[in-house]
Scaffold this motif. Structure first.
Motif, PDB file in Angstrom:
ATOM      1  N   ASP A 173      11.633  17.334 -36.688  1.00 21.45           N
ATOM      2  CA  ASP A 173      11.710  15.441 -36.744  1.00 21.45           C
ATOM      3  C   ASP A 173      10.925  15.146 -37.578  1.00 21.45           C
ATOM      4  N   GLY A 174      10.279  16.825 -38.402  1.00 18.63           N
ATOM      5  CA  GLY A 174       8.585  16.372 -38.815  1.00 18.63           C
ATOM      6  C   GLY A 174       8.658  16.681 -40.324  1.00 18.63           C
ATOM      7  N   VAL A 175       8.036  15.537 -40.931  1.00 19.34           N
ATOM      8  CA  VAL A 175       7.927  15.773 -42.668  1.00 19.34           C
ATOM      9  C   VAL A 175       6.995  16.951 -42.850  1.00 19.34           C
ATOM     10  N   TRP A 176       7.909  17.377 -44.148  1.00 23.03           N
ATOM     11  CA  TRP A 176       7.654  18.897 -44.634  1.00 23.03           C
ATOM     12  C   TRP A 176       8.132  18.893 -46.121  1.00 23.03           C
ATOM     13  N   LEU A 177       6.902  19.297 -46.449  1.00 27.03           N
ATOM     14  CA  LEU A 177       6.809  19.631 -47.973  1.00 27.03           C
ATOM     15  C   LEU A 177       6.827  21.015 -48.885  1.00 27.03           C
ATOM     16  N   LEU A 178       7.846  20.851 -49.427  1.00 27.15           N
ATOM     17  CA  LEU A 178       8.214  21.755 -50.287  1.00 27.15           C
ATOM     18  C   LEU A 178       7.322  21.884 -52.288  1.00 27.15           C
ATOM     19  N   VAL A 179       6.503  22.427 -52.133  1.00 27.05           N
ATOM     20  CA  VAL A 179       5.266  22.537 -53.651  1.00 27.05           C
ATOM     21  C   VAL A 179       6.287  23.852 -54.272  1.00 27.05           C
ATOM     22  N   ASP A 180       6.392  23.267 -55.301  1.00 34.59           N
ATOM     23  CA  ASP A 180       7.395  24.576 -56.918  1.00 34.59           C
ATOM     24  C   ASP A 180       6.365  24.004 -58.199  1.00 34.59           C
ATOM     25  N   VAL A 181       5.086  25.664 -57.914  1.00 31.20           N
ATOM     26  CA  VAL A 181       4.412  25.359 -58.284  1.00 31.20           C
ATOM     27  C   VAL A 181       4.815  26.482 -60.104  1.00 31.20           C
ATOM     28  N   GLY A 182       5.450  25.573 -60.612  1.00 32.70           N
ATOM     29  CA  GLY A 182       5.633  26.204 -62.418  1.00 32.70           C
ATOM     30  C   GLY A 182       4.638  26.667 -63.140  1.00 32.70           C
ATOM     31  N   ALA A 183       4.912  26.957 -64.501  1.00 33.32           N
ATOM     32  CA  ALA A 183       4.007  27.304 -65.763  1.00 33.32           C
ATOM     33  C   ALA A 183       3.234  26.467 -66.121  1.00 33.32           C
ATOM     34  N   ARG A 184       3.970  25.100 -65.962  1.00 32.48           N
ATOM     35  CA  ARG A 184       3.475  24.051 -66.965  1.00 32.48           C
ATOM     36  C   ARG A 184       3.650  22.752 -65.751  1.00 32.48           C
ATOM     37  N   SER A 185       4.072  22.406 -64.896  1.00 28.14           N
ATOM     38  CA  SER A 185       4.183  22.000 -64.217  1.00 28.14           C
ATOM     39  C   SER A 185       4.382  21.936 -62.463  1.00 28.14           C
ATOM     40  N   THR A 186       3.989  21.024 -61.695  1.00 29.91           N
ATOM     41  CA  THR A 186       4.727  21.584 -60.478  1.00 29.91           C
ATOM     42  C   THR A 186       4.789  20.249 -59.525  1.00 29.91           C
ATOM     43  N   GLY A 187       6.274  20.544 -58.981  1.00 23.21           N
ATOM     44  CA  GLY A 187       7.435  19.574 -58.304  1.00 23.21           C
ATOM     45  C   GLY A 187       6.737  19.630 -57.200  1.00 23.21           C
ATOM     46  N   ILE A 188       6.885  18.202 -56.002  1.00 25.19           N
ATOM     47  CA  ILE A 188       5.907  18.266 -55.089  1.00 25.19           C
ATOM     48  C   ILE A 188       7.517  16.792 -54.286  1.00 25.19           C
ATOM     49  N   ASN A 189       8.114  17.515 -53.782  1.00 24.89           N
ATOM     50  CA  ASN A 189       9.220  17.063 -52.850  1.00 24.89           C
ATOM     51  C   ASN A 189       8.394  16.778 -51.392  1.00 24.89           C
ATOM     52  N   ILE A 190       8.882  16.039 -50.641  1.00 27.14           N
ATOM     53  CA  ILE A 190       8.990  15.417 -49.004  1.00 27.14           C
ATOM     54  C   ILE A 190      10.293  15.420 -48.856  1.00 27.14           C
ATOM     55  N   ILE A 191      10.676  15.860 -47.464  1.00 26.57           N
ATOM     56  CA  ILE A 191      12.127  16.093 -47.188  1.00 26.57           C
ATOM     57  C   ILE A 191      11.734  16.264 -45.309  1.00 26.57           C
ATOM     58  N   ASN A 192      12.711  15.422 -45.227  1.00 28.86           N
ATOM     59  CA  ASN A 192      13.103  15.326 -42.966  1.00 28.86           C
ATOM     60  C   ASN A 192      14.214  15.149 -42.473  1.00 28.86           C
ATOM     61  N   LYS A 193      13.823  16.630 -42.150  1.00 27.66           N
ATOM     62  CA  LYS A 193      15.735  16.828 -41.577  1.00 27.66           C
ATOM     63  C   LYS A 193      16.562  17.540 -42.560  1.00 27.66           C
ATOM     64  N   ASN A 194      17.190  16.777 -43.009  1.00 25.75           N
ATOM     65  CA  ASN A 194      18.247  17.048 -43.534  1.00 25.75           C
ATOM     66  C   ASN A 194      18.407  16.574 -45.153  1.00 25.75           C
ATOM     67  N   LYS A 195      17.300  14.955 -45.232  1.00 27.39           N
ATOM     68  CA  LYS A 195      17.625  14.700 -45.928  1.00 27.39           C
ATOM     69  C   LYS A 195      16.104  14.810 -47.311  1.00 27.39           C
ATOM     70  N   LEU A 196      16.150  14.672 -48.397  1.00 21.30           N
ATOM     71  CA  LEU A 196      15.227  14.329 -49.799  1.00 21.30           C
ATOM     72  C   LEU A 196      14.786  12.880 -49.417  1.00 21.30           C
ATOM     73  N   LEU A 197      13.750  12.420 -49.067  1.00 25.22           N
ATOM     74  CA  LEU A 197      12.819  11.097 -48.981  1.00 25.22           C
ATOM     75  C   LEU A 197      11.816  11.081 -50.082  1.00 25.22           C
ATOM     76  N   PHE A 198      11.657  11.509 -50.969  1.00 26.04           N
ATOM     77  CA  PHE A 198      10.415  11.677 -52.087  1.00 26.04           C
ATOM     78  C   PHE A 198      10.081  13.139 -53.093  1.00 26.04           C
ATOM     79  N   THR A 199      10.550  12.376 -54.420  1.00 24.97           N
ATOM     80  CA  THR A 199       9.710  13.811 -55.655  1.00 24.97           C
ATOM     81  C   THR A 199       8.417  12.998 -56.378  1.00 24.97           C
ATOM     82  N   ARG A 200       8.092  14.106 -56.850  1.00 21.31           N
ATOM     83  CA  ARG A 200       7.008  13.450 -57.931  1.00 21.31           C
ATOM     84  C   ARG A 200       6.628  14.616 -58.443  1.00 21.31           C
TER      85      ARG A 200
END
Length: 273
Positions: A173-200
């Motif tokens: 039930d917690g909120v998780w962060l997926l952080v993808d650090v690429g060479a030029r940009s970083t994707g920050i994704n917030i997820i909960n259970k089986n849903k993608l809640l927010f991305t930047r």
């Protein structure tokens, strides 16, 4: 059984994963990482397909960078995929200064806010210009390749995480962060259970870490990249060269943490919690 090649055309390297559909689900067969070096992106991709990918695959799936699309959250009174797909562009028409013309949209269903449970359904939508799709399509076409699907890296990262952690995604039930650090940009994704809640997506990545080392130690970018990969962050208390590397990396890490906190703040502000 079929083989799918997932391709990430990055700023400094080609990354790919070869997956096979088998009776008990999907299996990862191989992972590839091929830096461009002194090659152009087109030259590296040509070498990648001609020399490195030796297996025959049935479908090619390509990941698009988050900064190449615009993220919006929209609420609708229904959640049927076909219906959402048809009305979504018109619902978002006033969200873009230049309108929705020549944009394509993908979406994920996300949980309602507490006060909206049982009412409207919420969707995380990303829209990208046709010209971006055409750029990748033409690049691949020149290499005698054709993409079965082009999806956004936020969705691709989430899907990989959900596939790898099915049991946790169904129960946690917690909120998780997926952080993808690429060479030029970083994707920050917030997820909960089986849903993608927010991305930047933020224009800050591995190259910024390398450039910080280069500036601090008065090195070329390539030499600084070698030091970064060889030594990394050791958080040393000494005053030697490693300490200077640590100082450079820590200053960049602080900037990245601030961006993550800003992303979380934006999400919680929208959520009202």
């Amino acid at each position: 059984m079929s083989l799918v090649l997932g391709l990430d055309i990055g700023a400094s390297a080609v990354k790919a994963v070869l997956m096979e559909d088998v009776l008990h689900g999907e299996v990862i067969r191989k992972f590839y990482h091929y830096p461009y070096g002194d090659q152009t992106r087109e030259e590296a991709l040509q070498h990648f397909f001609d020399t490195i990918i030796l297996e025959e695959y049935d479908r090619l799936v390509v990941s698009l960078k988050g900064y190449e699309g615009s993220v919006r959250i929209v609420e609708l009174p229904f959640n049927e995929d076909r219906k959402v797909r048809s009305v979504l562009p018109y619902e978002l028409e006033n969200e873009f200064a230049d309108g929705i013309h020549e944009r394509r949209f993908r979406f994920h269903t996300i949980p309602n806010r507490a006060e909206n449970v049982g009412e409207n359904h919420r969707f995380l939508s990303i829209g990208v210009y046709d010209s971006v799709i055409d750029k990748y399509s033409n690049l691949l076409k020149g290499l005698d390749q054709s993409a079965y699907l082009m999806d956004y890296d936020a969705y691709a990262n989430f899907n990989c995480h959900a596939f790898r952690n099915k049991a946790m995604m169904d129960t946690d039930d917690g909120v998780w962060l997926l952080v993808d650090v690429g060479a030029r940009s970083t994707g920050i994704n917030i997820i909960n259970k089986n849903k993608l809640l927010f991305t930047r997506s933020v224009f800050f990545g591995g190259n910024d870490f390398t450039q910080a080392i280069a500036s601090h130690l008065n090195l070329s970018f390539s030499d600084a990249e070698e030091l970064k990969l060889e030594y990394g962050l050791q958080d040393s208390d000494t005053q030697d060269e490693q300490s200077k590397i640590d100082q450079s990396l820590l200053s960049c890490l602080d900037k990245l943490v601030k961006e993550i906190r800003l992303t979380l703040g934006s999400y919680y502000s929208y959520q009202g919690q």
